[in-house]
Enzyme design. Structure first.
Site, mmCIF file in Angstrom:
data_model
loop_
_atom_site.group_PDB
_atom_site.id
_atom_site.type_symbol
_atom_site.label_atom_id
_atom_site.label_comp_id
_atom_site.label_asym_id
_atom_site.label_seq_id
_atom_site.Cartn_x
_atom_site.Cartn_y
_atom_site.Cartn_z
ATOM 1 N N LEU A 63 0.823 -1.216 0.000
ATOM 2 C CA LEU A 63 0.000 0.000 0.000
ATOM 3 C C LEU A 63 0.855 1.264 0.000
ATOM 4 O O LEU A 63 0.320 2.365 -0.137
ATOM 5 C CB LEU A 63 -0.967 -0.004 1.197
ATOM 6 C CG LEU A 63 -2.023 -1.121 1.176
ATOM 7 C CD1 LEU A 63 -2.907 -1.054 2.421
ATOM 8 C CD2 LEU A 63 -2.877 -1.057 -0.087
ATOM 9 N N ARG A 64 2.178 1.091 0.144
ATOM 10 C CA ARG A 64 3.162 2.179 -0.065
ATOM 11 C C ARG A 64 3.117 3.310 0.957
ATOM 12 O O ARG A 64 3.897 4.241 0.859
ATOM 13 C CB ARG A 64 3.031 2.793 -1.464
ATOM 14 C CG ARG A 64 3.170 1.791 -2.615
ATOM 15 C CD ARG A 64 4.530 1.112 -2.628
ATOM 16 N NE ARG A 64 4.755 0.379 -3.868
ATOM 17 C CZ ARG A 64 5.441 -0.763 -3.944
ATOM 18 N NH1 ARG A 64 5.967 -1.307 -2.850
ATOM 19 N NH2 ARG A 64 5.630 -1.367 -5.097
ATOM 20 N N ASN A 94 7.509 -2.992 3.391
ATOM 21 C CA ASN A 94 8.598 -2.231 2.733
ATOM 22 C C ASN A 94 8.168 -0.810 2.383
ATOM 23 O O ASN A 94 8.213 -0.366 1.244
ATOM 24 C CB ASN A 94 9.126 -2.974 1.498
ATOM 25 C CG ASN A 94 8.056 -3.283 0.471
ATOM 26 O OD1 ASN A 94 6.864 -3.250 0.767
ATOM 27 N ND2 ASN A 94 8.477 -3.568 -0.741
ATOM 28 N N ASP A 152 9.452 -8.987 2.700
ATOM 29 C CA ASP A 152 9.110 -9.088 1.273
ATOM 30 C C ASP A 152 9.705 -7.961 0.429
ATOM 31 O O ASP A 152 9.733 -6.814 0.841
ATOM 32 C CB ASP A 152 7.604 -9.101 1.068
ATOM 33 C CG ASP A 152 7.268 -9.331 -0.397
ATOM 34 O OD1 ASP A 152 7.772 -10.310 -0.961
ATOM 35 O OD2 ASP A 152 6.554 -8.516 -0.992
ATOM 36 N N HIS A 179 10.084 -14.017 0.918
ATOM 37 C CA HIS A 179 10.269 -13.714 -0.510
ATOM 38 C C HIS A 179 11.469 -14.561 -0.933
ATOM 39 O O HIS A 179 12.609 -14.226 -0.618
ATOM 40 C CB HIS A 179 10.533 -12.204 -0.646
ATOM 41 C CG HIS A 179 11.030 -11.754 -1.976
ATOM 42 N ND1 HIS A 179 10.308 -10.911 -2.794
ATOM 43 C CD2 HIS A 179 12.178 -11.999 -2.640
ATOM 44 C CE1 HIS A 179 10.999 -10.659 -3.902
ATOM 45 N NE2 HIS A 179 12.149 -11.303 -3.830
ATOM 46 N N HIS A 232 4.283 -15.563 -3.252
ATOM 47 C CA HIS A 232 4.321 -15.627 -4.731
ATOM 48 C C HIS A 232 5.184 -16.760 -5.304
ATOM 49 O O HIS A 232 6.141 -16.529 -6.017
ATOM 50 C CB HIS A 232 4.753 -14.278 -5.318
ATOM 51 C CG HIS A 232 5.907 -13.594 -4.625
ATOM 52 N ND1 HIS A 232 7.106 -14.208 -4.364
ATOM 53 C CD2 HIS A 232 6.017 -12.330 -4.145
ATOM 54 C CE1 HIS A 232 7.902 -13.347 -3.754
ATOM 55 N NE2 HIS A 232 7.265 -12.208 -3.601
ATOM 56 N N ASP A 305 0.080 -9.677 -4.779
ATOM 57 C CA ASP A 305 1.359 -8.949 -4.788
ATOM 58 C C ASP A 305 1.193 -7.603 -5.497
ATOM 59 O O ASP A 305 2.076 -7.166 -6.239
ATOM 60 C CB ASP A 305 2.477 -9.784 -5.430
ATOM 61 C CG ASP A 305 3.864 -9.180 -5.172
ATOM 62 O OD1 ASP A 305 3.981 -8.232 -4.370
ATOM 63 O OD2 ASP A 305 4.835 -9.672 -5.793
ATOM 64 N N GLY A 324 7.411 -5.225 -10.423
ATOM 65 C CA GLY A 324 6.093 -5.263 -9.786
ATOM 66 C C GLY A 324 4.990 -4.684 -10.635
ATOM 67 O O GLY A 324 5.199 -3.780 -11.442
HETATM 68 ZN ZN ZN Z 1 8.100 -10.485 -2.927
#
Ligand code: ZN
Length: 425
Positions: A63-64, A94, A152, A179, A232, A305, A324
């Site tokens: 969601l940044r 992240n 991740d 990840h 993923h 993702d 991404g």
């Molecule tokens: Zn990842």
């Protein structure tokens, strides 16, 4: 404060329900699932010809916020989730700063309470700054609301750090989400290593970079007894190893993304950065293995993702642009079309992969229409025609390889805690 959803086909894998019925929601809770329900003053939603399911959970989104609000916010990303049929999302740590402390976790929880259209469950970092060296404040983050830990975007490369993280996570009752990418094998790569990377002249990321990390982690999961989840998953060997570990009774799970079960490296439009992600689109042999894993039960959840990047970053040469794609609004349509319609899985299995599957990993107490459960509902159509126009997305980013795709089947409405969060116009 109440909604009655009339005459839908109610599919609730948690209770083995698949029948025509009404669903009554009162004051944010499921009040009942039965024929001919009504309640004074309830808003009526006619679901004739539609599927009524527990609210879908996307256990892997970015969601940044905080830090990258030009790419996405909790508000914009959660509205994209609602428009994709999701009632709950889990956001990866992240951000800037990284969610490696109770302070950042609390900030996200509070922002979500103010601005989110769906339930937002934060995932905390495994290591400080996701730098892979020192463990983050796992206990304090758990108290503040994280539902899992993950670095991740980065793998935990150091096996000793991963072992300690698993031991801590186990004592706090949290799953560890990895990840899986051995950076010593993947460094410098832009796409899956194989015939297509040779053809396009791009540097490869070998399947082995994922396989090696999954193998190591499964040994550590057995050693520590931790709940371990592969984010993923994308390779045939990795899925085989997870299936083997599950067969031996280890609490090991994995998720697959729509792009990994829909696209292969042969679909990459040369120089189009909307086909660049990690793990990369693999060859068709791996893609087929992902579909087989989804059908067999080796894969527990479909997760998007969702990884927003603004146009300014994605509009660069393939080698330079970030990894991404966004995926919240296309996931359900892709699963219906590519998995259910061709008969690779049943509709009930698809709903499991979006409800009880992720809930079994995260233990959110959602993903069911049992009486008393939170009133999260996803209403679907298997035959609505619609076209994905990324320029109309509530997301702040536009990096989707599925822009312009015509779909048959998709979400029709999303109800979160007893209120409509989204309806198709
Ligand atoms: Zn990842």
């Amino acid at each position: 404060m109440s909604i009655v959803i009339k005459n839908g086909r109610v599919i609730d894998p948690a209770s083995n329900t698949d029948r025509l019925a009404d669903v009554l929601l009162i004051e944010g809770k499921v009040a009942g699932v039965a024929p001919n329900l009504s309640s004074p003053n309830a808003e009526v939603f006619d679901a004739t010809g539609l599927i009524v399911a527990p609210g879908f959970i996307d256990m892997h989104v970015h969601l940044r916020e905080p830090g990258f609000e030009h790419a996405e916010t909790i508000e914009s990303g959660s509205r994209a989730a609602a428009a994709g049929g999701f009632t709950s999302v889990c956001c990866m740590p992240n951000t800037k700063p990284v969610n490696d402390s109770a302070m950042v976790t609390s900030y996200i929880v509070e922002r979500a309470r103010q601005a989110a259209a769906v339930n937002v469950f934060p995932i905390g970092a495994i290591t400080k700054g996701s730098a892979g060296e020192e463990l983050a404040a796992i206990g304090a983050m758990k108290a503040a609301g994280v539902v899992a830990i993950s670095d991740d975007g980065q793998p935990v490369m150091n096996a000793r750090v991963m072992r300690r993280a698993m031991e801590f996570a186990r004592s706090f009752g949290l799953p560890v989400i990895q990840h899986c990418e051995d950076l010593t094998l993947s460094a410098g790569g832009d796409m899956h290593e194989g015939l297509q990377s040779v053809r396009l002249g791009l540097r490869g990321i070998p399947a082995a970079s994922e396989d090696v990390m999954v193998a190591r982690d499964l040994v550590l999961a057995q050693l520590t007894g931790a709940r371990y989840h592969v984010a993923h998953i994308s390779t045939r060997n990795a899925i085989g190893m997870v299936a083997y570990a599950r067969g031996r009774g280890l609490p090991v799970t994995c998720e697959a993304t729509p792009h990994h079960f829909v696209l292969s490296d042969a679909d990459i439009r040369p120089y189009d950065s909307d086909f660049k992600m990690k793990p990369p689109l693999r060859s068709s042999c791996h893609k087929d293995a992902v579909v087989e894993g989804i059908a067999s039960g080796a894969v527990s959840a479909i997760a998007t993702d969702h990884a927003p990047h603004p146009g300014s970053e994605k509009m660069q040469e393939f080698e330079r642009c970030p990894f991404g794609i966004i995926g919240l609004e296309t996931a359900v349509g892709l699963a219906l079309e590519e998995l259910v319609r061709p008969g690779k899985i049943t509709l009930n299995r698809m709903i499991e992969l979006f409800t009880t599957g992720p809930d079994s990993v995260l233990r959110l107490g959602r993903g069911t229409l049992a009486p008393g459960a939170p009133a999260d509902v996803t209403i679907l159509s298997t035959d609505v025609s619609w076209t994905y126009d990324v320029n109309r997305s509530p997301s702040r980013s536009r990096n989707s390889p599925f822009d312009g795709r015509a779909f048959l089947g998709g979400p029709m409405a999303t109800i979160v805690n007893g209120k409509f969060a989204w309806r198709r116009d």
